[in-house]
Each structure stands twice: as C-alpha cells, then as structure tokens.
Design an enzyme around this catalytic site. Structure first.
Site, PDB file in Angstrom:
ATOM      1  N   HIS A 182      -5.400   7.993 -16.433  1.00 46.86           N
ATOM      2  CA  HIS A 182      -5.591   9.331 -17.022  1.00 46.86           C
ATOM      3  C   HIS A 182      -4.411  10.198 -16.608  1.00 46.86           C
ATOM      4  O   HIS A 182      -3.798   9.968 -15.561  1.00 46.86           O
ATOM      5  CB  HIS A 182      -6.874   9.979 -16.490  1.00 46.86           C
ATOM      6  CG  HIS A 182      -8.110   9.293 -16.969  1.00 46.86           C
ATOM      7  ND1 HIS A 182      -8.714   9.589 -18.160  1.00 46.86           N
ATOM      8  CD2 HIS A 182      -8.842   8.291 -16.418  1.00 46.86           C
ATOM      9  CE1 HIS A 182      -9.769   8.812 -18.327  1.00 46.86           C
ATOM     10  NE2 HIS A 182      -9.858   8.007 -17.283  1.00 46.86           N
TER      11      HIS A 182
ATOM     12  N   LYS B  89       1.732   0.263   5.599  1.00 42.67           N
ATOM     13  CA  LYS B  89       2.825   0.130   6.572  1.00 42.67           C
ATOM     14  C   LYS B  89       3.480  -1.231   6.378  1.00 42.67           C
ATOM     15  O   LYS B  89       2.791  -2.198   6.049  1.00 42.67           O
ATOM     16  CB  LYS B  89       2.258   0.147   7.997  1.00 42.67           C
ATOM     17  CG  LYS B  89       1.798   1.497   8.464  1.00 42.67           C
ATOM     18  CD  LYS B  89       1.555   1.449   9.949  1.00 42.67           C
ATOM     19  CE  LYS B  89       0.063   1.425  10.199  1.00 42.67           C
ATOM     20  NZ  LYS B  89      -0.328   1.406  11.592  1.00 42.67           N
TER      21      LYS B  89
ATOM     22  N   ARG C 120       6.251  -6.642  10.484  1.00 38.64           N
ATOM     23  CA  ARG C 120       7.450  -7.445  10.729  1.00 38.64           C
ATOM     24  C   ARG C 120       8.012  -8.010   9.445  1.00 38.64           C
ATOM     25  O   ARG C 120       7.304  -8.158   8.456  1.00 38.64           O
ATOM     26  CB  ARG C 120       7.122  -8.567  11.703  1.00 38.64           C
ATOM     27  CG  ARG C 120       6.080  -9.526  11.189  1.00 38.64           C
ATOM     28  CD  ARG C 120       5.527 -10.303  12.374  1.00 38.64           C
ATOM     29  NE  ARG C 120       4.130 -10.601  12.159  1.00 38.64           N
ATOM     30  CZ  ARG C 120       3.654 -11.828  12.002  1.00 38.64           C
ATOM     31  NH1 ARG C 120       4.469 -12.861  12.042  1.00 38.64           N
ATOM     32  NH2 ARG C 120       2.385 -12.031  11.810  1.00 38.64           N
TER      33      ARG C 120
END
Ligand SMILES: CC(C)(COP(=O)(O)OP(=O)(O)OC[C@H]1O[C@@H](n2cnc3c(N)ncnc32)[C@H](O)[C@@H]1OP(=O)(O)O)[C@@H](O)C(=O)NCCC(=O)NCCS
Length: 203
Positions: free
Chosen positions: A117, A182, A185
């Site tokens: 939308h 996030k 490694r």
C-alpha cells in the site's frame, strides 16, 4: 499403509490448489510436495529442479506455498536446486523477485517486493506502493520465519538467521540476524573446513 494414505491425501490437496491457481505464465516443472497456489498476471519461472515443500517438516499437511506475480510485468524467478520449505509465500507487485541456485528456505518465509500500500495515509488504497526488486544470491541459507522486504539484495553463501526481518541488503558470506537486523561475522573458507554436522562446543 499410513505412507500410502498420506501420499493420496497430499496428492488430492495438491490437485485442489493447482485448480485454484490462475497464473497463465508458469515456466518449468518444480517438484511439488506441498500444495502450491500460483497466482497473478505476471510470470513465474522455475529453473531446473526446484523443490516446493518438505516432508517431514511443520505445516506439511495444513498449509500451502503461495507464489504471486501480481501485475503483468511481475517476474518471480526461482533457481535450480532451490528448496522452499512449507508455507513460504512470495508476492511480486512488479519489481520482481529472483532466488539464486541452491538457496534453501525454511518454513514460513515471506518475500515481498513492494509495500503493498502507499505509505501516505491519504493514498493508502489509491496510490502506488514503493517497490524494489528482491535479489537473493546462490546458496543462501534462509532460516524459518524470515521476512525479506522490497529492494533487498542478499549476497551468495550468506545465512539469514531464524525469524529475521531483512529490510536492508546483506553482502555475500555474511551471517545476518535479529530485529533490528545486524550483520555478525563474515564467513571465510576456513569456516567450512570443520567436520560436517559438528556440534558447536560452546553450546
Ligand atoms: C543462523 C544460525 C545457523 C547461526 O547459528 P550460529 O552460527 O550458531 O550463530 P552464532 O551463535 O554464531 O550467533 C551469532 C550471533 O547471532 C545471534 N543470533 C543467532 N541466531 C539468531 C536469531 N535467530 N535471532 C537473533 N539473534 C540470533 C547470536 O545470539 C549471536 O549474537 P552475539 O554475537 O551478540 O552473541 C542459527 O542462529 C539459526 O538461525 N538456525 C536456525 C536456521 C533455521 O531456521 N533453519 C530452518 C531449516 S528448515
């Protein structure tokens, strides 16, 4: 006996969802283990051997995979060797969704290439939603319950942890997790030298 009953039960469900599919531009022949509904005016392409549904795995018997190429310009392309686990759903409004070769998707994953939308409250139902092509590289491991939003690119060999909402692009060889997202490694070839299936001693 049970196996045979299961097979027939699932076959009938698969046929039902095939009859409920309306996409006229489907190319390729995926291996269908769970019911799949293919919808929309665009194109859905299965390259090589694409596996839809997994047994044994949750929701095998009480859900379905849903792939929609909503507009005439929408293209959903799924690469050779992809395994899509049960109850995954992909919706392309037009920008497109591409999944690279050998990528594995867990149960109940969602991919969408638009906001669905307009975000402006005056134009929610009339405006044009923002959109962006979703491109997932080869050999990505996508955990269960992952959501991948418009415009995201995920580099090859990366891992997206269970339950992650991916709203930003991820480079290749990366472990990405959490909400907000996030990057942890970066993997190196060294990571893959350990014995297959080894248990992490820290856990
Ligand atoms: C992605 C995954 C394989 C990574 O496992 P791992 O290598 O043991 O991860 P790590 O222990 O190195 O975790 C690194 C960090 O990510 C965090 N993390 C891992 N998975 C997470 C998740 N799903 N949500 C939030 N954070 C997560 C860890 O807590 C750790 O955080 P820290 O650096 O602050 O300590 C694992 O987390 C995972 O999601 N497994 C399930 C995959 C799945 O759903 N498969 C479906 C198969 S059909």
């Amino acid at each position: 006996m049970k196996r045979r009953f299961l097979w027939w039960y699932q076959r009938l469900r698969i046929i039902k969802y095939r009859l409920l599919s309306d996409c006229k531009h489907v190319y390729g022949k995926p291996v269908v283990r769970q019911p799949v509904q293919l919808v929309g005016e665009g194109e859905i392409r299965f390259n090589g051997v694409v596996n839809l549904g997994v047994y044994p795995s949750p929701f095998f018997l009480n859900g379905y995979i849903y792939i929609e190429a909503r507009s005439p310009t929408a293209v959903v392309e799924i690469g050779d060797g992809v395994w899509m686990n049960n109850n995954c759903f992909l919706v392309s409004d037009g920008a497109g969704i591409s999944i690279g070769k050998g990528t594995l998707m867990g149960v109940n994953c969602e991919i969408m290439d638009s906001d669905g939308h307009d975000t402006n409250p005056q134009r929610r139902m009339t405006g044009t939603p923002r959109s962006g092509k979703v491109v997932i590289g080869d050999n990505v491991l996508i955990g269960s319950n992952v959501k991948i939003l418009k415009g995201v690119r995920i580099g090859k060999d990366s891992i997206i942890a269970n339950g992650t909402v991916v709203s930003k692009s991820i480079p290749e060889d990366m472990l990405a997790f959490g909400n907000p997202l996030k990057c942890g490694r970066r993997f190196s070839p060294q990571d893959w030298k350990q014995t297959a299936g080894a248990t992490d001693p820290g856990k």
